[in-house]
Motif scaffolding. Structure first.
Motif, PDB file in Angstrom:
ATOM      1  N   SER A  79       0.834  -1.212   0.000  1.00 12.03           N
ATOM      2  CA  SER A  79       0.000   0.000   0.000  1.00 12.03           C
ATOM      3  C   SER A  79       0.864   1.256   0.000  1.00 12.03           C
ATOM      4  N   GLY A  80       2.041   1.176   0.593  1.00 11.55           N
ATOM      5  CA  GLY A  80       2.969   2.302   0.553  1.00 11.55           C
ATOM      6  C   GLY A  80       3.408   2.624  -0.863  1.00 11.55           C
ATOM      7  N   MET A  81       3.602   1.575  -1.682  1.00 10.81           N
ATOM      8  CA  MET A  81       3.964   1.794  -3.080  1.00 10.81           C
ATOM      9  C   MET A  81       2.827   2.490  -3.819  1.00 10.81           C
ATOM     10  N   VAL A  82       1.599   2.007  -3.614  1.00  8.62           N
ATOM     11  CA  VAL A  82       0.441   2.604  -4.284  1.00  8.62           C
ATOM     12  C   VAL A  82       0.268   4.057  -3.836  1.00  8.62           C
ATOM     13  N   ASP A  83       0.392   4.308  -2.532  1.00  7.67           N
ATOM     14  CA  ASP A  83       0.310   5.690  -2.031  1.00  7.67           C
ATOM     15  C   ASP A  83       1.360   6.571  -2.697  1.00  7.67           C
ATOM     16  N   TRP A  84       2.620   6.087  -2.740  1.00  6.12           N
ATOM     17  CA  TRP A  84       3.716   6.872  -3.313  1.00  6.12           C
ATOM     18  C   TRP A  84       3.428   7.210  -4.774  1.00  6.12           C
ATOM     19  N   VAL A  85       2.912   6.251  -5.522  1.00  4.43           N
ATOM     20  CA  VAL A  85       2.631   6.460  -6.944  1.00  4.43           C
ATOM     21  C   VAL A  85       1.583   7.561  -7.127  1.00  4.43           C
ATOM     22  N   PHE A  86       0.452   7.460  -6.430  1.00  2.37           N
ATOM     23  CA  PHE A  86      -0.610   8.468  -6.580  1.00  2.37           C
ATOM     24  C   PHE A  86      -0.132   9.831  -6.060  1.00  2.37           C
ATOM     25  N   TYR A  87       0.603   9.832  -4.953  1.00  2.00           N
ATOM     26  CA  TYR A  87       1.120  11.074  -4.380  1.00  2.00           C
ATOM     27  C   TYR A  87       2.070  11.764  -5.359  1.00  2.00           C
ATOM     28  N   ASN A  88       2.964  10.991  -5.958  1.00  2.61           N
ATOM     29  CA  ASN A  88       3.919  11.568  -6.895  1.00  2.61           C
ATOM     30  C   ASN A  88       3.254  11.989  -8.197  1.00  2.61           C
ATOM     31  N   GLN A  89       2.349  11.188  -8.710  1.00  2.00           N
ATOM     32  CA  GLN A  89       1.668  11.546  -9.955  1.00  2.00           C
ATOM     33  C   GLN A  89       0.869  12.835  -9.782  1.00  2.00           C
ATOM     34  N   SER A  90       0.332  13.049  -8.591  1.00  3.69           N
ATOM     35  CA  SER A  90      -0.497  14.234  -8.342  1.00  3.69           C
ATOM     36  C   SER A  90       0.316  15.422  -7.838  1.00  3.69           C
ATOM     37  N   GLY A  91       1.635  15.302  -7.850  1.00  7.69           N
ATOM     38  CA  GLY A  91       2.471  16.404  -7.369  1.00  7.69           C
ATOM     39  C   GLY A  91       2.320  16.659  -5.885  1.00  7.69           C
ATOM     40  N   GLY A  92       2.047  15.585  -5.125  1.00  7.60           N
ATOM     41  CA  GLY A  92       1.917  15.701  -3.676  1.00  7.60           C
ATOM     42  C   GLY A  92       0.537  16.118  -3.201  1.00  7.60           C
ATOM     43  N   GLN A  93      -0.445  16.056  -4.093  1.00  8.35           N
ATOM     44  CA  GLN A  93      -1.792  16.516  -3.744  1.00  8.35           C
ATOM     45  C   GLN A  93      -2.747  15.407  -3.310  1.00  8.35           C
ATOM     46  N   TYR A  94      -2.415  14.133  -3.582  1.00 10.83           N
ATOM     47  CA  TYR A  94      -3.382  13.071  -3.324  1.00 10.83           C
ATOM     48  C   TYR A  94      -2.703  11.805  -2.827  1.00 10.83           C
ATOM     49  N   VAL A  95      -3.209  11.262  -1.724  1.00 13.95           N
ATOM     50  CA  VAL A  95      -2.788   9.960  -1.210  1.00 13.95           C
ATOM     51  C   VAL A  95      -4.032   9.084  -1.176  1.00 13.95           C
ATOM     52  N   ILE A  96      -4.083   8.080  -2.043  1.00 18.61           N
ATOM     53  CA  ILE A  96      -5.259   7.212  -2.081  1.00 18.61           C
ATOM     54  C   ILE A  96      -5.343   6.440  -0.770  1.00 18.61           C
ATOM     55  N   GLY A  97      -6.498   6.406  -0.157  1.00 13.20           N
ATOM     56  CA  GLY A  97      -6.672   5.729   1.121  1.00 13.20           C
ATOM     57  C   GLY A  97      -6.119   6.514   2.287  1.00 13.20           C
ATOM     58  N   HIS A  98      -5.574   7.684   2.010  1.00 16.20           N
ATOM     59  CA  HIS A  98      -5.069   8.591   3.036  1.00 16.20           C
ATOM     60  C   HIS A  98      -4.086   7.913   3.990  1.00 16.20           C
ATOM     61  N   GLY A  99      -3.258   7.012   3.437  1.00 21.80           N
ATOM     62  CA  GLY A  99      -2.200   6.378   4.218  1.00 21.80           C
ATOM     63  C   GLY A  99      -2.652   5.241   5.111  1.00 21.80           C
ATOM     64  N   GLY A 100      -3.888   4.781   4.935  1.00 23.07           N
ATOM     65  CA  GLY A 100      -4.431   3.772   5.837  1.00 23.07           C
ATOM     66  C   GLY A 100      -4.267   2.331   5.400  1.00 23.07           C
ATOM     67  N   GLY A 101      -3.489   2.052   4.387  1.00 19.77           N
ATOM     68  CA  GLY A 101      -3.262   0.679   3.956  1.00 19.77           C
ATOM     69  C   GLY A 101      -4.232   0.238   2.869  1.00 19.77           C
TER      70      GLY A 101
END
Length: 174
Positions: A79-101
């Motif tokens: 889930s950390g990988m998925v979070d990192w991907v969405f966070y980076n693609q969005s320029g730091g604007q979005y974390v899918i699942g808000h870091g909750g796994g």
């Protein structure tokens, strides 16, 4: 399945031509990590771009794994990988699942049929015990998934073995 740089380039070149720019960016960003970031239970990163901690020996502090308390190269969990991907693609604007796994990530998605899966959709093991990103299709039309796998101790591209659910992130409907 281990993929090399040429196979990653081929996977990206074979993305559907009508794939949205957002989805293409998600898959491209995920591919940057293949073979480069170790699996680390509880591993998260809010770095934009490469996290300088990756690969450095650190103690696993997250509870619930046989690796808890051991020292190993720092990286990401699934889930950390998925979070990192969405966070980076969005320029730091979005974390899918808000870091909750993976379970939290799944809650920010709508279930879809496997036949409707597109690159950038998320896939899950039973009970949300693992998560990955659809990254394309092989020459036979079989779905390909990028995920940070403990068994491979790295970010890898595989088929759908083990994954039982596919869902569309609400992120794409924004």
């Amino acid at each position: 399945m281990t993929v090399n740089t040429a196979e990653i380039e081929k996977l990206l070149a074979n993305l559907p031509p009508d794939l949205s720019a957002e989805r293409r960016a998600i898959v491209t960003k995920a591919c940057e990590l293949v073979g480069k970031v170790n699996y680390f239970w509880g591993g998260k990163s809010s770095a934009i771009g490469w996290d300088n901690r990756w690969g450095k020996s650190m103690k696993v502090t997250a509870p619930g794994s046989r690796t808890t308390g051991t020292v190993r190269p720092f990286g990401l969990d699934c889930s950390g990988m998925v979070d990192w991907v969405f966070y980076n693609q969005s320029g730091g604007q979005y974390v899918i699942g808000h870091g909750g796994g993976a379970t939290a990530q799944h809650s920010y998605c709508a279930p879809i049929a496997w036949s409707d899966a597109q690159p950038g959709d998320l896939v899950f093991y039973p009970g949300d015990s693992h998560v990955g990103i659809v990254c394309g299709f092989d020459s036979g039309g079989n779905i390909m998934i990028i995920h940070c796998a403990s068994g491979a101790n790295n970010v890898v591209v595989t088929g759908k073995e083990g994954f039982t659910a596919v869902s569309r992130p609400f992120y794409y409907s924004k």
